[in-house]
Write a protein that holds these residues in place. Structure first.
Motif, mmCIF file in Angstrom:
data_model
loop_
_atom_site.group_PDB
_atom_site.id
_atom_site.type_symbol
_atom_site.label_atom_id
_atom_site.label_comp_id
_atom_site.label_asym_id
_atom_site.label_seq_id
_atom_site.Cartn_x
_atom_site.Cartn_y
_atom_site.Cartn_z
ATOM 1 N N ARG A 3 0.874 -1.218 0.096
ATOM 2 C CA ARG A 3 -0.015 0.056 0.008
ATOM 3 C C ARG A 3 1.058 1.200 0.091
ATOM 4 N NH1 ARG A 3 -4.069 1.713 4.817
ATOM 5 N NH2 ARG A 3 -4.714 3.676 3.871
ATOM 6 N N ALA A 4 1.850 1.292 0.758
ATOM 7 C CA ALA A 4 2.627 2.289 0.903
ATOM 8 C C ALA A 4 3.445 2.853 -0.465
ATOM 9 C CB ALA A 4 3.859 2.181 2.001
ATOM 10 N N PHE A 5 3.800 1.604 -1.131
ATOM 11 C CA PHE A 5 4.528 1.796 -2.395
ATOM 12 C C PHE A 5 3.595 2.359 -3.629
ATOM 13 C CE2 PHE A 5 8.011 -1.200 -1.120
ATOM 14 C CZ PHE A 5 8.989 -0.381 -1.372
ATOM 15 N N ASN A 6 2.293 1.766 -3.638
ATOM 16 C CA ASN A 6 1.161 2.373 -4.359
ATOM 17 C C ASN A 6 0.862 3.675 -4.204
ATOM 18 O OD1 ASN A 6 1.060 -0.485 -5.764
ATOM 19 N ND2 ASN A 6 -0.450 -0.998 -4.309
ATOM 20 N N ASN A 7 0.865 4.202 -2.940
ATOM 21 C CA ASN A 7 0.280 5.502 -2.711
ATOM 22 C C ASN A 7 1.460 6.375 -2.672
ATOM 23 O OD1 ASN A 7 -2.075 4.600 -2.227
ATOM 24 N ND2 ASN A 7 -1.941 4.239 -0.230
ATOM 25 N N TRP A 8 2.523 6.167 -2.360
ATOM 26 C CA TRP A 8 3.684 7.157 -2.206
ATOM 27 C C TRP A 8 5.104 7.101 -2.940
ATOM 28 C CZ3 TRP A 8 1.878 5.227 3.021
ATOM 29 C CH2 TRP A 8 1.096 5.849 3.165
ATOM 30 N N GLY A 9 5.149 5.869 -3.633
ATOM 31 C CA GLY A 9 6.230 5.470 -4.079
ATOM 32 C C GLY A 9 7.572 5.099 -3.256
ATOM 33 N N ALA A 10 8.859 5.267 -3.573
ATOM 34 C CA ALA A 10 9.936 4.823 -2.630
ATOM 35 C C ALA A 10 11.157 5.296 -3.259
ATOM 36 C CB ALA A 10 10.224 3.254 -2.967
ATOM 37 N N ALA A 11 12.014 5.665 -2.218
ATOM 38 C CA ALA A 11 13.348 6.140 -2.383
ATOM 39 C C ALA A 11 14.146 5.168 -1.815
ATOM 40 C CB ALA A 11 13.584 7.435 -1.616
ATOM 41 N N PHE A 12 15.525 4.972 -2.741
ATOM 42 C CA PHE A 12 16.657 4.070 -2.634
ATOM 43 C C PHE A 12 17.786 4.944 -2.533
ATOM 44 C CE2 PHE A 12 13.230 2.129 -5.221
ATOM 45 C CZ PHE A 12 13.069 0.955 -4.481
ATOM 46 N N ARG A 13 18.495 4.614 -1.513
ATOM 47 C CA ARG A 13 19.746 5.508 -1.481
ATOM 48 C C ARG A 13 20.987 4.376 -1.257
ATOM 49 N NH1 ARG A 13 17.315 10.025 2.423
ATOM 50 N NH2 ARG A 13 16.510 11.066 0.552
ATOM 51 N N THR A 14 22.025 4.838 -1.651
ATOM 52 C CA THR A 14 23.579 3.761 -1.519
ATOM 53 C C THR A 14 24.646 4.613 -1.496
ATOM 54 O OG1 THR A 14 24.405 1.652 -2.306
ATOM 55 C CG2 THR A 14 23.363 3.192 -3.944
ATOM 56 N N ARG A 26 18.928 0.034 -10.489
ATOM 57 C CA ARG A 26 18.707 0.505 -11.743
ATOM 58 C C ARG A 26 18.033 -0.761 -12.660
ATOM 59 N NH1 ARG A 26 23.669 3.271 -11.442
ATOM 60 N NH2 ARG A 26 23.497 5.829 -12.093
ATOM 61 N N LYS A 27 18.406 -1.942 -12.251
ATOM 62 C CA LYS A 27 17.676 -2.984 -12.958
ATOM 63 C C LYS A 27 16.338 -3.290 -12.628
ATOM 64 C CE LYS A 27 21.901 -5.627 -14.014
ATOM 65 N NZ LYS A 27 22.818 -6.818 -13.389
ATOM 66 N N LEU A 28 16.017 -3.056 -11.295
ATOM 67 C CA LEU A 28 14.600 -3.023 -10.908
ATOM 68 C C LEU A 28 13.778 -2.080 -11.781
ATOM 69 C CD1 LEU A 28 14.879 -3.516 -7.085
ATOM 70 C CD2 LEU A 28 14.240 -5.168 -8.654
ATOM 71 N N GLY A 29 14.255 -0.830 -11.958
ATOM 72 C CA GLY A 29 13.621 0.307 -12.759
ATOM 73 C C GLY A 29 13.322 1.376 -11.950
ATOM 74 N N ALA A 30 14.170 1.682 -10.900
ATOM 75 C CA ALA A 30 14.032 2.840 -10.299
ATOM 76 C C ALA A 30 15.154 3.806 -11.155
ATOM 77 C CB ALA A 30 14.632 2.829 -8.842
ATOM 78 N N VAL A 31 14.606 5.078 -10.896
ATOM 79 C CA VAL A 31 15.191 6.243 -11.713
ATOM 80 C C VAL A 31 16.282 6.999 -10.945
ATOM 81 C CG1 VAL A 31 14.901 8.616 -12.670
ATOM 82 C CG2 VAL A 31 13.004 6.627 -13.115
ATOM 83 N N TYR A 32 17.453 7.201 -11.417
ATOM 84 C CA TYR A 32 18.393 7.844 -10.798
ATOM 85 C C TYR A 32 18.297 9.497 -10.664
ATOM 86 C CZ TYR A 32 22.857 10.230 -10.232
ATOM 87 O OH TYR A 32 23.920 11.285 -10.070
ATOM 88 N N GLU A 33 18.033 9.759 -9.387
ATOM 89 C CA GLU A 33 17.831 11.320 -9.160
ATOM 90 C C GLU A 33 18.899 12.211 -8.853
ATOM 91 O OE1 GLU A 33 14.681 12.391 -9.124
ATOM 92 O OE2 GLU A 33 13.604 10.742 -9.335
ATOM 93 N N GLY A 34 20.040 11.597 -8.510
ATOM 94 C CA GLY A 34 21.149 12.426 -8.214
ATOM 95 C C GLY A 34 22.212 11.967 -7.245
ATOM 96 N N THR A 35 23.403 12.554 -6.864
ATOM 97 C CA THR A 35 24.264 12.288 -5.946
ATOM 98 C C THR A 35 24.455 13.407 -4.785
ATOM 99 O OG1 THR A 35 25.243 10.773 -7.512
ATOM 100 C CG2 THR A 35 26.641 11.590 -5.744
ATOM 101 N N LEU A 36 24.290 13.234 -3.636
ATOM 102 C CA LEU A 36 24.431 13.932 -2.536
ATOM 103 C C LEU A 36 25.680 13.814 -2.141
ATOM 104 C CD1 LEU A 36 21.191 12.907 -0.726
ATOM 105 C CD2 LEU A 36 21.337 14.917 -2.084
ATOM 106 N N ILE A 63 8.238 -2.199 -11.213
ATOM 107 C CA ILE A 63 9.331 -2.524 -10.250
ATOM 108 C C ILE A 63 9.032 -3.683 -9.376
ATOM 109 C CG2 ILE A 63 10.432 -1.657 -8.183
ATOM 110 C CD1 ILE A 63 10.315 1.120 -9.565
ATOM 111 N N ASN A 64 7.678 -3.938 -8.850
ATOM 112 C CA ASN A 64 7.290 -4.955 -8.112
ATOM 113 C C ASN A 64 7.427 -6.381 -9.135
ATOM 114 O OD1 ASN A 64 6.324 -6.072 -5.776
ATOM 115 N ND2 ASN A 64 4.334 -6.350 -6.707
ATOM 116 N N GLN A 65 7.047 -6.111 -10.213
ATOM 117 C CA GLN A 65 6.943 -7.392 -11.113
ATOM 118 C C GLN A 65 8.660 -7.967 -11.507
ATOM 119 O OE1 GLN A 65 5.435 -6.671 -14.834
ATOM 120 N NE2 GLN A 65 6.044 -8.629 -15.692
ATOM 121 N N GLU A 66 9.331 -6.815 -11.555
ATOM 122 C CA GLU A 66 10.831 -7.095 -11.630
ATOM 123 C C GLU A 66 11.389 -7.693 -10.438
ATOM 124 O OE1 GLU A 66 13.085 -7.292 -14.272
ATOM 125 O OE2 GLU A 66 11.121 -7.150 -15.368
#
Length: 85
Positions: A3-14, A26-36, A63-66
């Motif tokens: 439900r959280a992903f469906n409503n708000w999306g997600a952020a990934f940091r590494t 990246r292979k999951l389909g998340a979009v690169y936003e930038g480097t802090l 992304i969930n399917q992948e």
């Protein structure tokens, strides 16, 4: 969690040095936003840069399917390996 992903999306940091995680995200389909840059100082005194990715709710079904596909591939690859000596 679904439900959280469906409503708000997600952020990934590494860590900028963790290219393996970046590739997997990246292979999951998340979009690169930038480097802090200079985001944190590590215990050893080196500076950490944080690489950010995101996924908006409209991207979540893909992304969930992948993600589920990768888990299944991993599980199939592990068959017969769990009890090897």
């Amino acid at each position: 969690m679904q439900r959280a992903f469906n409503n708000w999306g997600a952020a990934f940091r590494t860590d900028h040095l963790n290219v393996r995680s970046q590739s997997a995200i990246r292979k999951l389909g998340a979009v690169y936003e930038g480097t802090l840059r200079n985001r944190r100082i590590r215990k050893d005194g080196n500076i950490r840069h944080t690489v950010s990715f995101s996924a908006i709710p409209e991207e979540w079904p893909h992304i969930n399917q992948e993600f589920l596909k990768r888990i299944e591939e991993y599980r199939c690859g592990m068959e017969g390996h769990l009890f090897e000596a």
